[in-house]
Scaffold this motif. Structure first.
Motif, PDB file in Angstrom:
ATOM      1  N   GLN A   1       0.819  -1.210   0.000  1.00 30.78           N
ATOM      2  CA  GLN A   1       0.000   0.000   0.000  1.00 30.78           C
ATOM      3  C   GLN A   1       0.852   1.258   0.000  1.00 30.78           C
ATOM      4  O   GLN A   1       0.340   2.338  -0.241  1.00 30.78           O
ATOM      5  CB  GLN A   1      -0.957  -0.015   1.197  1.00 30.78           C
TER       6      GLN A   1
ATOM      7  N   GLN B   1      -0.768  10.683  -1.423  1.00 32.70           N
ATOM      8  CA  GLN B   1      -1.681   9.546  -1.462  1.00 32.70           C
ATOM      9  C   GLN B   1      -2.545   9.677  -2.697  1.00 32.70           C
ATOM     10  O   GLN B   1      -3.039  10.761  -3.010  1.00 32.70           O
ATOM     11  CB  GLN B   1      -2.572   9.498  -0.223  1.00 32.70           C
ATOM     12  N   TYR B   2      -2.732   8.586  -3.401  1.00 32.75           N
ATOM     13  CA  TYR B   2      -3.541   8.572  -4.615  1.00 32.75           C
ATOM     14  C   TYR B   2      -4.661   7.553  -4.461  1.00 32.75           C
ATOM     15  O   TYR B   2      -4.475   6.493  -3.857  1.00 32.75           O
ATOM     16  CB  TYR B   2      -2.692   8.206  -5.833  1.00 32.75           C
ATOM     17  N   ASP B   3      -5.835   7.900  -5.028  1.00 37.91           N
ATOM     18  CA  ASP B   3      -6.953   6.966  -5.042  1.00 37.91           C
ATOM     19  C   ASP B   3      -6.782   5.989  -6.192  1.00 37.91           C
ATOM     20  O   ASP B   3      -6.553   6.394  -7.335  1.00 37.91           O
ATOM     21  CB  ASP B   3      -8.288   7.703  -5.216  1.00 37.91           C
TER      22      ASP B   3
ATOM     23  N   THR C   1     -12.692   2.194  -3.916  1.00 37.76           N
ATOM     24  CA  THR C   1     -11.371   2.827  -3.969  1.00 37.76           C
ATOM     25  C   THR C   1     -10.470   2.289  -2.868  1.00 37.76           C
ATOM     26  O   THR C   1     -10.947   1.776  -1.850  1.00 37.76           O
ATOM     27  CB  THR C   1     -11.460   4.365  -3.827  1.00 37.76           C
TER      28      THR C   1
ATOM     29  N   LYS D   1      -6.415   3.437  -1.144  1.00 39.80           N
ATOM     30  CA  LYS D   1      -5.377   4.469  -1.124  1.00 39.80           C
ATOM     31  C   LYS D   1      -4.024   3.835  -1.420  1.00 39.80           C
ATOM     32  O   LYS D   1      -3.685   2.784  -0.887  1.00 39.80           O
ATOM     33  CB  LYS D   1      -5.301   5.149   0.243  1.00 39.80           C
TER      34      LYS D   1
ATOM     35  N   THR E   1      -0.090   5.013  -1.200  1.00 40.00           N
ATOM     36  CA  THR E   1       0.798   6.041  -0.670  1.00 40.00           C
ATOM     37  C   THR E   1       2.158   5.913  -1.331  1.00 40.00           C
ATOM     38  O   THR E   1       2.699   4.815  -1.462  1.00 40.00           O
ATOM     39  CB  THR E   1       0.945   5.890   0.856  1.00 40.00           C
TER      40      THR E   1
END
Length: 128
Positions: free
Chosen positions: A4, A55-57, A68, A70, A72
């Motif tokens: 993640q 952080q990106y969805d 969705t 996350k 990182t």
């Protein structure tokens, strides 16, 4: 999604376990779109230009239903490290010649000489 947290230019493994559809479309601003087929996982390479600490969805589209997660980006811009092997293989000689001692060398020489002698003896008997 695993891991993640990933470094810019790193790779993530993506899977969708809650969707029963044969294909799931996965999108994120930091990697190319991915299609998961028949419940299998896939990998995606994160852009080397991804902003450290951001952080990106990551969006999963399962026949119109969206979810969705996350992703990182590791802070400090650290690049993914290559795992090191504590002791590599001895390539080129198959590892068989690297630790010969005198006893092994003499035994091998005696076996080869014996085989050559036996072959010569058999050839002489046959020709006579």
């Amino acid at each position: 999604m695993s891991p993640q947290t990933v470094s810019p230019g790193g790779t993530v493994t993506i899977n969708a376990t809650k969707c029963q559809m044969p294909t799931v479309r996965v999108t994120a601003p930091v990697f190319d779109d991915v299609t998961l087929n028949a419940g299998r996982s896939a990998t995606a390479k994160v852009s080397p230009d991804a902003k450290p600490g951001a952080q990106y969805d990551v969006t999963f589209d399962c026949k119109g239903e969206r979810g969705t997660a996350k992703l990182t980006i590791a802070a400090g811009g650290a690049r993914p490290s290559t795992p090191t092997v504590p002791r590599g293989v001895e390539a080129g000689d198959g590892g068989s010649l690297s630790r010969l001692d005198a006893t092994q060398l003499l035994a091998g020489t005696a076996l080869v000489a014996g085989a050559v002698g036996a072959g010569a003896y058999a050839a002489r008997r046959r020709s006579g």
